[in-house]
Structures are given as structure tokens and as C-alpha cells.
Scaffold this motif. Structure first.
Motif, PDB file in Angstrom:
ATOM      1  N   GLY A 302      48.605  31.420  44.377  1.00 60.13           N
ATOM      2  CA  GLY A 302      48.609  32.750  44.963  1.00 60.13           C
ATOM      3  C   GLY A 302      49.812  32.972  45.854  1.00 60.13           C
ATOM      4  N   ALA A 303      49.928  34.200  46.339  1.00 60.70           N
ATOM      5  CA  ALA A 303      51.030  34.559  47.215  1.00 60.70           C
ATOM      6  C   ALA A 303      50.594  35.677  48.147  1.00 60.70           C
ATOM      7  N   VAL A 304      51.223  35.723  49.330  1.00 60.15           N
ATOM      8  CA  VAL A 304      50.998  36.783  50.310  1.00 60.15           C
ATOM      9  C   VAL A 304      52.358  37.349  50.701  1.00 60.15           C
ATOM     10  N   TRP A 305      52.483  38.660  50.614  1.00 59.96           N
ATOM     11  CA  TRP A 305      53.730  39.344  50.918  1.00 59.96           C
ATOM     12  C   TRP A 305      53.544  40.200  52.164  1.00 59.96           C
ATOM     13  N   SER A 306      54.241  39.864  53.233  1.00 59.62           N
ATOM     14  CA  SER A 306      54.219  40.665  54.451  1.00 59.62           C
ATOM     15  C   SER A 306      55.256  41.774  54.278  1.00 59.62           C
ATOM     16  N   VAL A 307      54.814  42.898  53.746  1.00 61.76           N
ATOM     17  CA  VAL A 307      55.717  43.976  53.369  1.00 61.76           C
ATOM     18  C   VAL A 307      56.390  44.588  54.594  1.00 61.76           C
ATOM     19  N   SER A 308      55.598  44.827  55.636  1.00 63.76           N
ATOM     20  CA  SER A 308      56.102  45.430  56.862  1.00 63.76           C
ATOM     21  C   SER A 308      55.189  45.038  58.004  1.00 63.76           C
ATOM     22  N   GLN A 309      55.433  45.618  59.162  1.00 62.39           N
ATOM     23  CA  GLN A 309      54.588  45.346  60.320  1.00 62.39           C
ATOM     24  C   GLN A 309      53.152  45.779  60.076  1.00 62.39           C
ATOM     25  N   HIS A 310      52.962  46.754  59.188  1.00 65.46           N
ATOM     26  CA  HIS A 310      51.628  47.323  58.979  1.00 65.46           C
ATOM     27  C   HIS A 310      50.975  46.895  57.669  1.00 65.46           C
ATOM     28  N   VAL A 311      51.750  46.447  56.689  1.00 69.15           N
ATOM     29  CA  VAL A 311      51.226  46.246  55.337  1.00 69.15           C
ATOM     30  C   VAL A 311      51.329  44.783  54.926  1.00 69.15           C
ATOM     31  N   THR A 312      50.217  44.248  54.419  1.00 70.14           N
ATOM     32  CA  THR A 312      50.171  42.904  53.839  1.00 70.14           C
ATOM     33  C   THR A 312      49.540  42.999  52.462  1.00 70.14           C
ATOM     34  N   LEU A 313      50.179  42.422  51.456  1.00 64.38           N
ATOM     35  CA  LEU A 313      49.640  42.384  50.100  1.00 64.38           C
ATOM     36  C   LEU A 313      49.403  40.932  49.711  1.00 64.38           C
ATOM     37  N   ARG A 314      48.326  40.703  48.950  1.00 62.98           N
ATOM     38  CA  ARG A 314      47.993  39.338  48.549  1.00 62.98           C
ATOM     39  C   ARG A 314      47.403  39.331  47.135  1.00 62.98           C
ATOM     40  N   GLY A 315      47.618  38.252  46.417  1.00 66.09           N
ATOM     41  CA  GLY A 315      47.061  38.114  45.081  1.00 66.09           C
ATOM     42  C   GLY A 315      46.894  36.646  44.722  1.00 66.09           C
ATOM     43  N   ALA A 316      45.950  36.353  43.807  1.00 67.22           N
ATOM     44  CA  ALA A 316      45.680  34.954  43.465  1.00 67.22           C
ATOM     45  C   ALA A 316      44.972  34.845  42.125  1.00 67.22           C
ATOM     46  N   TRP A 317      45.074  33.652  41.555  1.00 68.72           N
ATOM     47  CA  TRP A 317      44.332  33.252  40.355  1.00 68.72           C
ATOM     48  C   TRP A 317      43.582  31.974  40.673  1.00 68.72           C
ATOM     49  N   TYR A 318      42.294  31.946  40.321  1.00 70.46           N
ATOM     50  CA  TYR A 318      41.445  30.777  40.517  1.00 70.46           C
ATOM     51  C   TYR A 318      40.797  30.424  39.172  1.00 70.46           C
ATOM     52  N   HIS A 319      40.655  29.124  38.920  1.00 68.03           N
ATOM     53  CA  HIS A 319      40.026  28.696  37.671  1.00 68.03           C
ATOM     54  C   HIS A 319      39.141  27.493  37.941  1.00 68.03           C
ATOM     55  N   THR A 320      37.940  27.512  37.345  1.00 64.82           N
ATOM     56  CA  THR A 320      37.028  26.388  37.487  1.00 64.82           C
ATOM     57  C   THR A 320      36.499  25.952  36.128  1.00 64.82           C
ATOM     58  N   SER A 321      36.203  24.667  36.022  1.00 66.64           N
ATOM     59  CA  SER A 321      35.607  24.093  34.822  1.00 66.64           C
ATOM     60  C   SER A 321      34.465  23.187  35.244  1.00 66.64           C
ATOM     61  N   ILE A 322      33.292  23.331  34.597  1.00 65.41           N
ATOM     62  CA  ILE A 322      32.073  22.623  34.982  1.00 65.41           C
ATOM     63  C   ILE A 322      31.602  21.794  33.791  1.00 65.41           C
ATOM     64  N   ASN A 323      31.188  20.551  34.045  1.00 66.93           N
ATOM     65  CA  ASN A 323      30.755  19.695  32.943  1.00 66.93           C
ATOM     66  C   ASN A 323      29.305  20.001  32.549  1.00 66.93           C
ATOM     67  N   ASP A 324      28.805  19.232  31.593  1.00 63.24           N
ATOM     68  CA  ASP A 324      27.422  19.363  31.117  1.00 63.24           C
ATOM     69  C   ASP A 324      27.088  20.794  30.720  1.00 63.24           C
ATOM     70  N   HIS A 325      27.979  21.401  29.943  1.00 64.49           N
ATOM     71  CA  HIS A 325      27.778  22.742  29.391  1.00 64.49           C
ATOM     72  C   HIS A 325      27.735  23.822  30.469  1.00 64.49           C
ATOM     73  N   GLY A 326      28.327  23.562  31.620  1.00 67.39           N
ATOM     74  CA  GLY A 326      28.359  24.577  32.675  1.00 67.39           C
ATOM     75  C   GLY A 326      29.347  25.692  32.400  1.00 67.39           C
ATOM     76  N   GLY A 327      30.287  25.465  31.485  1.00 72.06           N
ATOM     77  CA  GLY A 327      31.254  26.488  31.145  1.00 72.06           C
ATOM     78  C   GLY A 327      32.456  26.482  32.067  1.00 72.06           C
TER      79      GLY A 327
END
Length: 387
Positions: A302-327
Motif C-alpha cells: 500500500g501507499a499513503v500520499w500526503s497531498v497537502s496540509q488538508h488532504v491525505t489519500l491512501r490505498g492498499a491491496w491485501y490477500h489471504t490464503s487459508i488451508n483445509d479448504h478455507g479458500g
């Protein structure tokens, strides 16, 4: 450990709204108070009614939202000088839901986040006793979505933002860029005649090298019998990550592993369960089979962009994998904050979770999920005011 990577002026300005009622007088402790109220609206698409109200079909929900961006809370803290090199500290803090006025606790207890006293020495560090957030909450420091309801917590059902009662905690001072934390939580026995006293402990570390920060966390949470029977409530956890501050953008990466050696049904394990699903797979009224699992992994960027004194933008990707047919599942999310004043900000976050197999994660952690293996889009908007 101080949240050293809070990004954006909106977050920074909100940290300075505390009110000093009494500045203290040597051994007489100071008294400082604070209050934050967070509320808004939330949308969840493709909600599976069989897991929501035991009906058939699917729907889109628009609801009042409380605590989606950050919990509403109030607290009191202070310190007293006990000698030339030692300070007494205390803090009590309660989280609550502004939409209905209830406390963030299954027992509706008032000080559900923190209630501790401690001793602090600049050379040797700080030791605290009482109640605090569990040590794995330090993942906040390298979560680009700052543990909103779409964040590192979402694809582990909140395993990494629990609380710890009856605990003792140590936080070291900075030593050549290294910070260490230790915690042990005592349940005072699982029954009247029990002699077992400890059911959770962990260690956390941070190492800063210029604009690069490295993090590591390990902890274990046992069930009432001292076993590891569920990935998301009684398990072993390790987390590692890094941030690099390349102003005005900060980059984040992390990985988390969960292990429940006794999680199989034959070993006394309990099925994994989405906290937003009253009719979870395997329960009465659910058409889906229960899923037992013993390990899972999650990674994020992920990343966070401090655009200005008033504006902050953020975005991310998360991924999980579970065993025993958890998907497995991926969460794509983005949002931001606009700070109108030092004490008022507006926020908006949206995301989609892509489930496969038996996975039925919600896009917003406590919202009703889609059917297992189906996607869900969610979003929330609101305001956070600190007094």
C-alpha cells in the motif's frame, strides 16, 4: 509504542485536541481528557441473506456507520513525578459506537480499551499493569489503511486488533533506532479451581534507519484450556513489515501468518466464522458447511500520499490464503481524509473483496458477507471530530 508513522496533517492535527484540566504538581498527577466522535453512513452490496437473517437471496444494505474509520472514544490520562528519574503514569480509555451509544464490548464495559497504571524511566523504559490493546495492535504502524474497517484486520477477522486484560507490558526507550515491546496477559485462571494463569503473550519490535522502518511481531493467544483451536481467536501469530517514507508518499508492505495447531475438528478445533454473519457456515439455519482450518497467510502492499496540509489519500491491496479448504480472498481498497480544521475531518473509503472457494470475507469487517466464494463491494463516508 508511539504510532510514529501517522500520515497526513489530518491525523497529526487531531492528536493535539486534548484538554488539560490540571497540569500536575510534582507527585500530584496531571489530568488530561479527550473525546473523539466518529459517525457516518455505510453501504454493503451483495449481502447473502442466509447469513444475515436466515432468509434466501441477496440484498444491498445502507446503514448508519459507527467506527468504520476509527472508533469513537474518550479517555483520561496523566502523570506524576515520583523522583528525579521516574514518573508515574495512568490512562483509562473507552471506545463506543456513536450510532447507538453502546460501548465497544460484548459486556458493555466502560473502560474497554485501556485502564492501566505504570512507571516510566527515560533510560530503562516504561512498565504498565492493567488493561491495554494487545501487542499485535502495533501492526497499525505499518498498515496503510491505519486499521480502518477495510485494512489489515479485515482478512483476519480482527485477530490483530484485540485487547488484553490483566496484563503487564513493557516498552523500551529508543536505542539506536530500536524499540521493543513485551506483553503478557493473565486471565487469573480459566475456572474457580484453575491453576493456569497466562493465556496471551507477545513481543513487538521496530527498527528505524533513516526513512526506512522495519517491524516484527510475534504473539500467542490461547483458549480457556490453553490450546490453539481457532485461527482467528486462539492461535499463534507472526507479522513482519516495512515502511519507506519517500515524501510526500510513504510505501507499506507486510506479511502475517496464523497457526492453530489444534484447529482441526478432530483435535477439538472450532470453525472459523465471519464476525458479521449471525448465521455462520455450519450453524443452524445456514446452508453452508463449517470450515475448520489450521493455518493462514496474509500479505499486503500500500501507499499513503500526503497531498497537502488538508488532504491525505491512501490505498492498499491485501490477500489471504487459508488451508483445509478455507479458500482465499483479496481486498482492494482506497480512501482518504480531508481536514477542515485541526479537530474535524471528513473521510471516505471504498473497497471490494474477491472471495474464492469457501472464503466469505466481508469487504467491511463487521458487515454481513456475500455468499462463500462471491465478491462484495462496500464503502463508508463520515466525519470524525475530536474535542
Amino acid at each position: 509504542m508511539a504510532a510514529t508513522i501517522l500520515s497526513g496533517a489530518a491525523m497529526t492535527s487531531l492528536a493535539h485536541a486534548d484538554v488539560t484540566l490540571y497540569p500536575g504538581n510534582g507527585p500530584v498527577p496531571s489530568i488530561n481528557i479527550y473525546l473523539r466522535v466518529d459517525a457516518g453512513l455505510r453501504l454493503d452490496s451483495n449481502v447473502d441473506l442466509s447469513q444475515y437473517n436466515s432468509q434466501t437471496g441477496k440484498t444491498t444494505l445502507v446503514q448508519a456507520g459507527g467506527n468504520d474509520w476509527g472508533t469513537s472514544m474518550f479517555g483520561v490520562y496523566g502523570s506524576s513525578k515520583l523522583g528525579d528519574n521516574i514518573t508515574g503514569i495512568y490512562k483509562v480509555e473507552s471506545g463506543f459506537n456513536a450510532t447507538n451509544g453502546t460501548f465497544n464490548s460484548s459486556t458493555n464495559s466502560i473502560f474497554n480499551r485501556r485502564a492501566y497504571v505504570g512507571l516510566k524511566n527515560q533510560q530503562f523504559g516504561t512498565i504498565m499493569l492493567g488493561k491495554d490493546l494487545f501487542i499485535d495492535n502495533d501492526v497499525y504502524n505499518f498498515d496503510p489503511m491505519i486499521q480502518e474497517n477495510m485494512s489489515t484486520a479485515t482478512l483476519v477477522y480482527g485477530r490483530n486488533w484485540g485487547g488484553a486484560s490483566d496484563m503487564v507490558e513493557y516498552r523500551s526507550p529508543a536505542l539506536y533506532g530500536l524499540h521493543l515491546g513485551l506483553m503478557a496477559a493473565f486471565d487469573n485462571g480459566s475456572g474457580y479451581y484453575s491453576t493456569r494463569v497466562s493465556n496471551a503473550y507477545g513481543v513487538s519490535g521496530e527498527y528505524d534507519i533513516g526513512d526506512l522502518s522495519l517491524y516484527g511481531i510475534y504473539d500467542e493467544v490461547q483458549d480457556t484450556h490453553g490450546h490453539y483451536t481457532n485461527l482467528y481467536s486462539a492461535s499463534k501469530e507472526w507479522i513482519a513489515g516495512a515502511t519507506y517514507n519517500f515524501q510526500p508518499v510513504e510505501f507499506f508492505a507486510g506479511i502475517e501468518g496464523l497457526s492453530a495447531p489444534n484447529g482441526a475438528q478432530a483435535d477439538g478445533g472450532t470453525p472459523i466464522q465471519n464476525p458479521g454473519a449471525p448465521y455462520a457456515p455450519g450453524s443452524a439455519g445456514s446452508p453452508y458447511a463449517a470450515v475448520y482450518a489450521t493455518s493462514a497467510y496474509m500479505g499486503w502492499l500500500g501507499a499513503v500520499w500526503s497531498v497537502s496540509q488538508h488532504v491525505t489519500l491512501r490505498g492498499a491491496w491485501y490477500h489471504t490464503s487459508i488451508n483445509d479448504h478455507g479458500g482465499n480472498a483479496s481486498l482492494f481498497t482506497a480512501g482518504g481524509e480531508y481536514s477542515f480544521t485541526p479537530n474535524l475531518l471528513l473521510y471516505a473509503t471504498a473497497g471490494e473483496v474477491v472471495n474464492s472457494g469457501h472464503a466469505d470475507f466481508s469487504a467491511d469487517i463487521y458487515s454481513p458477507p456475500a455468499a462463500p466464494g462471491h465478491n462484495q463491494f462496500a464503502g463508508f463516508v463520515g466525519a470524525s471530530i475530536k474535542f
